[in-house]
Design a protein around this motif. Structure first.
Motif, PDB file in Angstrom:
ATOM      1  N   ASP A  49      10.248 -11.610  22.845  1.00  0.00           N
ATOM      2  CA  ASP A  49      10.422 -10.421  23.689  1.00  0.00           C
ATOM      3  C   ASP A  49      11.762  -9.787  23.330  1.00  0.00           C
ATOM      4  N   TYR A  67      14.908  -7.137  23.062  1.00  0.00           N
ATOM      5  CA  TYR A  67      15.659  -6.178  23.864  1.00  0.00           C
ATOM      6  C   TYR A  67      16.465  -5.317  22.899  1.00  0.00           C
ATOM      7  N   SER A 127      19.256  -2.254  22.240  1.00  0.00           N
ATOM      8  CA  SER A 127      20.389  -1.494  22.769  1.00  0.00           C
ATOM      9  C   SER A 127      20.876  -0.539  21.695  1.00  0.00           C
ATOM     10  N   ASP A 169      13.667  -2.643  27.178  1.00  0.00           N
ATOM     11  CA  ASP A 169      12.886  -3.865  27.029  1.00  0.00           C
ATOM     12  C   ASP A 169      11.464  -3.511  27.462  1.00  0.00           C
ATOM     13  N   ASP A 170      10.490  -3.839  26.674  1.00  0.00           N
ATOM     14  CA  ASP A 170       9.077  -3.659  27.063  1.00  0.00           C
ATOM     15  C   ASP A 170       8.689  -2.186  27.225  1.00  0.00           C
ATOM     16  N   ASN A 207       5.470  -6.301  25.659  1.00  0.00           N
ATOM     17  CA  ASN A 207       6.481  -7.262  25.225  1.00  0.00           C
ATOM     18  C   ASN A 207       6.732  -7.187  23.725  1.00  0.00           C
ATOM     19  N   SER A 218       9.994  -2.315  21.836  1.00  0.00           N
ATOM     20  CA  SER A 218      11.113  -1.708  22.560  1.00  0.00           C
ATOM     21  C   SER A 218      11.431  -0.386  21.884  1.00  0.00           C
ATOM     22  N   PHE A 252      15.218 -11.097  24.740  1.00  0.00           N
ATOM     23  CA  PHE A 252      15.447 -10.926  26.174  1.00  0.00           C
ATOM     24  C   PHE A 252      15.980 -12.218  26.767  1.00  0.00           C
ATOM     25  N   ASP A 253      15.465 -13.327  26.292  1.00  0.00           N
ATOM     26  CA  ASP A 253      15.952 -14.657  26.662  1.00  0.00           C
ATOM     27  C   ASP A 253      16.784 -15.159  25.476  1.00  0.00           C
TER      28      ASP A 253
END
Length: 92
Positions: free
Chosen positions: A33, A35, A37, A49-50, A55, A58, A77-78
């Motif tokens: 997943d 993320y 920026s 995110d998503d 998932n 992005s 994300f994690d």
């Protein structure tokens, strides 16, 4: 368009953008997943995110408020998520 494949936990790329230009960044992966920026020259951060509840995708689309080097960052994300992904960006 620039495409990067990586299995690193976080990736940073520099993109030269003119003031008033559109900057469109997409990240796609089936491994984790992601993320996304995008950081302006002044340090302002736009993240996603998503995209559209996916998932696997992005996306950031913005109009640059300043000329200069914008930073594209990709992370899981994690903190324990990573794997192959593809990042594309377009300016103009």
């Amino acid at each position: 368009m620039i495409t990067v494949m990586s299995n690193r936990l976080i990736e940073r790329k520099a993109v030269e953008v003119a003031a008033g230009d559109h900057l469109i960044v997409n990240v796609r992966t089936f491994a984790f997943d992601a993320y996304l920026s995008v950081v302006s020259p002044s340090g302002a951060v736009t993240g996603n995110d998503d995209w559209n509840l996916s998932n696997n995708h992005s996306h950031v689309h913005l109009i640059a408020d300043a000329a200069g080097v914008w930073r594209v960052r990709v992370a899981g994300f994690d903190i324990h998520q990573f794997g192959d992904y593809r990042v594309d960006w377009f300016t103009g």
